[in-house]
Design an enzyme around this catalytic site. Structure first.
Site: not given
Ligand code: HEM
Ligand code: NAG
Ligand code: NAG
Ligand code: NAG
Ligand code: NAG
Ligand code: NAG
Ligand code: NAG
Length: 325
Positions: A60, A64, A72, A89, A188
């Protein structure tokens, strides 16, 4: 005659632009830091042995980074006016100590050679692979940015409360299409989300008096138990309820079954706009993990190539948290 001459000029111009855009190469450090890939792999392995979730957090972090001023390393910079304190973040992005540990191992072996942006890109690839996902050759040669852009992070990173339409637009703004939206959302398949990002779906969704109708009702009691009404929203659940630490295609199987956790996840399959954009792709991935893996690799390489600083732009940061003085 003039026409074909113009065409030749045009095609040379297009060729040059293509070359300028693809300055990243797989062998960028092969003579200057031959052990780089092994060092990063070793450190990511250590971090994941300590905490499996770290794989998700590093993946993630790379996403970001790339969506804000390109890949960068700007997300790594400390400072309350920087990206770390932007809405997407704050209390959420994690893994910075692991990047510090990798950077320190790399600096010992090859001082002042390898950028933080490249380290994060390799760490994201290794995180996917070590979670059971695909591997690929990482393009390298990014340099580190000099600013951390909080405004950019607030504006450019997608929110789980946004419509599919808005999410597609944010990906398009960095050159990624709807296939990339679906494939990269497959990230996800690992990691966690805090309740604050989805508990509005569990009851009285958007003032309807009922839960989100696209959410499988048999999942609701579990999610309510994980997110009690009076808790602060910081409890966590797996984004992939069937295999939280494994990089597989179950995220898409979940979507087909109404078991996406975030509204933005489920909208890839269930929204009206999905019918003409993302639904068929999500369905294909749910049936065919090899297609998902192949597309995910292609999209990760595309995302990793967003506006890199190359040549003499930017710098090779000594400490990933601060610009060189
Ligand atoms: C499509 C739009 C996306 C939205 C709206 C989104 C939103 C989120 C949100 C709200 C979380 C939870 C954060 C938290 O609880 O603090 C999350 C976690 C995560 N996101 Fe996304 N995300 C998106 C796309 C992506 C992309 C493109 C990737 C990577 C290729 C990604 C990888 C992850 C991962 C691996 C987690 C878990 C992080 C952890 O457990 O520390 N996400 N995302
Ligand atoms: C970014 O968003 C956060 C949270 O909404 C806000 O506190 C901060 O002032 C915003 N930063 C900028 C530079 O707009
Ligand atoms: C920050 O990001 C915004 C939105 O992408 C962009 O317009 C702006 O130029 C960036 N600022 C800096 C200092 O890079
Ligand atoms: C998105 O771009 C890829 C190339 O990276 C291409 O193969 C794919 O067909 C495109 N998808 C759409 C929906 O245009
Ligand atoms: C649901 O929310 C709406 C608007 O916020 C409110 O008017 C309504 O009373 C709520 N219904 C229930 C059953 O809580
Ligand atoms: C979550 O925890 C942070 C501190 O880690 C706190 O500032 C915040 O208010 C808590 N609640 C929510 C909903 O984020
Ligand atoms: C693909 O998945 C859908 C929904 O899960 C299912 O109905 C369909 O039969 C599958 N198709 C194939 C070719 O496996």
């Amino acid at each position: 005659m003039y026409k074909s001459y113009d065409l030749r000029i045009l095609s040379i111009f297009v060729l040059l632009c293509g070359v300028a855009r693809s300055q990243l190469t797989v062998d960028f450090y092969s003579t200057s830091c031959p052990n780089l890939l092994a060092l990063v792999r070793r450190e990511v392995k250590n971090a994941i042995r300590n905490e499996m979730r770290m794989a998700a957090s590093l993946l993630r972090l790379h996403f970001h980074d790339c969506f804000v001023n390109g890949c960068d390393g700007s997300v790594l910079l400390d400072g309350s006016d920087g990206e770390k304190f932007a809405a997407p973040n704050l209390n959420s992005a994690r893994g910075f100590e692991v990047i510090d540990a990798i950077k320190s191992a790399v600096e010992s072996a090859c001082p002042n050679i390898v950028s933080c942006a490249d380290i994060l890109t390799i760490a994201a690839r290794d995180s996917v692979l070590l979670s059971g996902g695909p591997s690929w050759k990482v393009l390298l040669g990014r340099r580190d940015g000099l600013v951390s852009n909080q405004t950019g992070a607030n504006l450019s990173l997608p929110s789980p409360f946004e419509s599919l339409d808005a999410i597609i637009a944010k990906f398009a703004a960095v050159g990624l299409n709807t296939t990339d939206v679906v494939a990269l959302s497959g990230g996800h398949t690992i990691g966690l989300s805090r309740c604050a990002f989805f508990s509005d779906r569990l009851s009285n969704f958007s003032g309807t008096g009922a839960p989100d109708s696209t959410l499988d009702s048999s999942l609701i009691p579990d999610l309510q138990a994980a997110c009690p009404a009076n808790s602060d929203g910081n409890n966590t659940v797996a984004l992939d309820v069937t295999s939280r630490d494994l990089f597989d295609n179950h995220y898409f199987v979940n979507l087909v079954n109404g078991r996406g956790i975030l509204q933005s996840d489920q909208s890839l399959f269930s929204s009206d706009l999905a019918l003409s954009t993302t639904k068929n792709i999500a369905q294909l991935y749910s049936n065919n993990s090899a297609v998902f893996f192949g597309d995910f690799v292609n999209s990760m390489i595309k995302m990793g190539s967003i506006s890199p600083l190359t040549g003499s732009n930017g710098e090779i940061r000594k400490n990933c948290r601060v610009v060189n003085s």
